[in-house]
Design an enzyme around this catalytic site. Structure first.
Site, PDB file in Angstrom:
ATOM      1  CG  HIS A  19       3.000  34.336  13.287  1.00 52.83           C
ATOM      2  ND1 HIS A  19       3.885  33.285  13.430  1.00 52.83           N
ATOM      3  CD2 HIS A  19       1.788  33.766  13.057  1.00 52.83           C
ATOM      4  CE1 HIS A  19       3.225  32.139  13.280  1.00 52.83           C
ATOM      5  NE2 HIS A  19       1.958  32.401  13.061  1.00 52.83           N
ATOM      6  CE  LYS A  28       4.670  34.120   6.489  1.00 50.31           C
ATOM      7  NZ  LYS A  28       3.731  33.686   5.490  1.00 50.31           N
ATOM      8  CE  LYS A  74       0.619  30.145  16.258  1.00 47.20           C
ATOM      9  NZ  LYS A  74      -0.471  29.913  15.300  1.00 47.20           N
ATOM     10  CG  ASP A 122       6.952  32.449  14.438  1.00 45.84           C
ATOM     11  OD1 ASP A 122       6.571  32.709  13.277  1.00 45.84           O
ATOM     12  OD2 ASP A 122       6.518  33.051  15.436  1.00 45.84           O
ATOM     13  CG  HIS A 123       4.422  29.810   9.292  1.00 50.42           C
ATOM     14  ND1 HIS A 123       3.496  29.970  10.287  1.00 50.42           N
ATOM     15  CD2 HIS A 123       3.924  30.447   8.214  1.00 50.42           C
ATOM     16  CE1 HIS A 123       2.471  30.680   9.816  1.00 50.42           C
ATOM     17  NE2 HIS A 123       2.707  30.987   8.559  1.00 50.42           N
ATOM     18  CE  LYS A 153      -1.776  35.820   3.760  1.00 49.21           C
ATOM     19  NZ  LYS A 153      -1.700  35.421   5.157  1.00 49.21           N
TER      20      LYS A 153
HETATM   21  C1  BG6 Z   1      -1.004  30.641  11.689  1.00 50.00           C
HETATM   22  C2  BG6 Z   1      -2.269  31.003  12.392  1.00 50.00           C
HETATM   23  O1  BG6 Z   1       0.054  30.557  12.602  1.00 50.00           O
HETATM   24  O2  BG6 Z   1      -0.705  31.642  10.709  1.00 50.00           O
HETATM   25  C3  BG6 Z   1      -3.413  31.153  11.395  1.00 50.00           C
HETATM   26  O3  BG6 Z   1      -2.591  29.987  13.341  1.00 50.00           O
HETATM   27  C4  BG6 Z   1      -3.040  32.120  10.316  1.00 50.00           C
HETATM   28  O4  BG6 Z   1      -4.598  31.577  12.047  1.00 50.00           O
HETATM   29  C5  BG6 Z   1      -1.697  31.774   9.714  1.00 50.00           C
HETATM   30  O5  BG6 Z   1      -4.046  32.068   9.322  1.00 50.00           O
HETATM   31  C6  BG6 Z   1      -1.242  32.851   8.752  1.00 50.00           C
HETATM   32  O6  BG6 Z   1      -0.088  32.452   8.085  1.00 50.00           O
HETATM   33  P1  BG6 Z   1       0.316  33.042   6.676  1.00 50.00           P
HETATM   34  O7  BG6 Z   1       1.643  32.432   6.382  1.00 50.00           O
HETATM   35  O8  BG6 Z   1      -0.755  32.654   5.716  1.00 50.00           O
HETATM   36  O9  BG6 Z   1       0.359  34.544   6.831  1.00 50.00           O
END
Ligand code: BG6
Length: 488
Positions: free
Chosen positions: A242, A184, A150, A179-180, A347
């Site tokens: 996401h 997960k 992305k 899309d990482h 987080k």
């Molecule tokens: C990214 C965003 O795709 O995902 C970032 O561009 C964000 O802004 C990040 O911090 C969050 O990823 P994760 O895996 O830490 O929740």
């Protein structure tokens, strides 16, 4: 797995260093690599094969999840890496690369299977794809695959344009859009949770579910990415990809078979059923926020507008909450609430399913002790699933209390998102990559909201850094008699 060449654009960049080399290395240690692999790193920096191999070694030593059992393992892995200098705009550089790739293919006696991973800015995606085609690198006797990250477009029009240009060089089946979040483990697990458990599947509908809450909150702010973030905002950065992906994975219906085409088809159907938001609906269903100064985890934090390199009076969204309706038989009447924000209290990426508590009324005087059943899917930083039920306490005169059933897997050394995704791409399994349909439908849903933001047509709610977001986000749920669960 078939032998192949892995070509990495952006080989000297941050993502390569932090994620891609460690991911490849862990796959190698787990014997999840093709039998023979030739790796080419590309970049504009002057590297030799030897200095590049040194760069890869450092990245692995610093960021790898697992360490080698002996030095030979790391050496053997790194030996397959080569470097080629490349200016993405120069076709000659691709032609030189083609010669090198062919030479290695002959040396290793491997077929012309080529995977191109574009770990570069999105402005280069189509340029590179078209140059791959023109130079002949993309004309192989084996297969070819394109992996991209992305953002896929900046809005609906640019996403469509990009897709059209990419499709001149690669077919949809050859494109793996990362899309990482889809890498997960708990997001991938949603499929099994919903479809492999008759107990849950029977409840996975509007008869039993009151609402769904999807949260992705972060404690970090814009960090060093002001230039990118200030003209992107949370809606583009997190929601379009996401959060909507998590929503699709939660709301998809049971397919006839669990396979890549069927899962992606079910996800597409969710997106097709999303009720569009326009005009007044945006005011009622979307909360746009931006952090002001506050305290995150005991540390004083400046407001977004005072962050370095952010425009004075910037109205970029760092927080979004939305109420989304899915107009199909399964979900009619069930609000899906999503929210994401920077500089929040904690987080946490999680999905909370709140079940209807229709039986409460039969408990006359204990009615107040009964709370809704919750299924909590924690995606990160913890990975677990909990079911919260009501239970009679053996103490306190049979008072009804909440108890927790913990469905957590024993936590071991879980493979990272990039390991899973690259492995799937090696195998040719697209299940956890975003299909163009999903991307386009996501942009279609997001676009009117973006337009409203740009026209200053949606209020910007400020929230103190370190909080759970603006009050308006709580009011969004309160309007339906709900609240965000687990907010501390
Ligand atoms: C990214 C965003 O795709 O995902 C970032 O561009 C964000 O802004 C990040 O911090 C969050 O990823 P994760 O895996 O830490 O929740």
């Amino acid at each position: 797995m078939e032998s192949m060449t892995f070509v990495l654009f952006g080989a000297t960049g941050d993502l390569a260093k932090r994620k891609i080399y460690p991911a490849l290395y862990n796959l190698y240690l787990d014997k999840k690599m093709p039998q023979a692999i030739s790796v080419f790193g590309l970049g504009r920096k002057e590297f030799t094969d030897a200095t590049f191999q040194e760069h890869v070694r450092k990245s692995i030593e610093t960021f790898s999840r697992r360490k080698a059992e002996n030095d030979e393992q790391l050496e053997a892995f790194i030996a397959s890496f080569r470097y080629s200098i490349l200016d993405a705009t120069k076709i000659e550089d691709y032609e030189t690369l083609l010669k090198k790739v062919e030479k290695r293919e002959a040396e290793l006696n491997i077929p012309q299977n080529r995977m191109f991973y574009l770990s570069v800015g999105p402005e280069f995606f189509d340029l590179i794809a078209l140059n791959l085609k023109e130079s002949g690198l993309g004309t192989t006797a084996g297969w070819k695959k394109l992996l991209i990250e992305k953002p896929f477009g900046h809005d609906l029009a640019s996403a469509r344009e990009l897709n059209e240009r990419l499709s001149k060089a690669f077919t949809e089946e050859e494109i793996y859009r990362i899309d990482h979040y889809l890498g997960k483990p708990m997001v991938q697990n949603l499929e099994a949770l919903e479809f492999a458990n008759p107990v849950l599947q029977a409840l996975w509908n509007n008869k039993h579910i009151a609402n769904v809450q999807i949260t992705a909150s972060e404690m970090v702010g814009v960090e060093e990415r002001a230039g990118y973030y200030d003209h992107v905002g949370a809606l583009r950065d997190m929601v379009q990809n996401h959060l909507l992906q998590m929503l699709m994975m939660t709301a998809m219906q049971t397919p006839e078979k669990v396979g890549q085409d069927q899962i992606r088809e079910q996800k597409r159907k969710v997106m097709e059923a999303l009720r569009p938001v326009n005009g007044q609906d945006i005011h009622e269903n979307i909360i746009r926020g931006q952090y002001s100064s506050g305290e995150v985890n005991g540390q004083a934090s400046v407001g977004y507008r005072d962050e370095p390199n952010i425009k004075e009076n910037s109205s970029t969204d760092t927080f979004i909450a939305a109420r989304i309706w899915i107009d199909n038989d399964l979900w009619e009447g069930v609000p899906f609430y999503i929210r994401t924000g920077k500089k929040m209290k904690e987080k946490s990426t999680r999905i909370v399913i709140e079940f209807k508590d229709t039986l409460k009324e039969i408990y006359e005087e204990k009615k107040e002790q009964i709370v809704p059943n919750l299924l909590i899917i924690e995606i990160s930083p913890n990975e677990n699933i909990k079911l919260l039920l009501n239970s009679k306490s053996p103490f306190e005169n049979g008072k009804i209390e909440q108890v927790e059933i913990d469905l957590t897997h024993a936590q071991k050394d879980v493979p990272e998102a990039y390991e899973r995704l690259i492995f799937d791409a090696f195998k040719g399994d697209s299940t956890f990559f975003a299909h163009w349909n999903e991307v386009e439908l996501s942009w279609e849903w997001v676009q009117p909201v973006l337009d409203a933001f740009e026209q200053g047509d949606a209020p910007l709610h400020f929230y103190p850094a370190g909080s759970n977001g603006p009050e308006a986000s709580d009011e969004l749920l309160a309007a339906n008699g709900f609240k965000w669960w687990l907010d501390s």
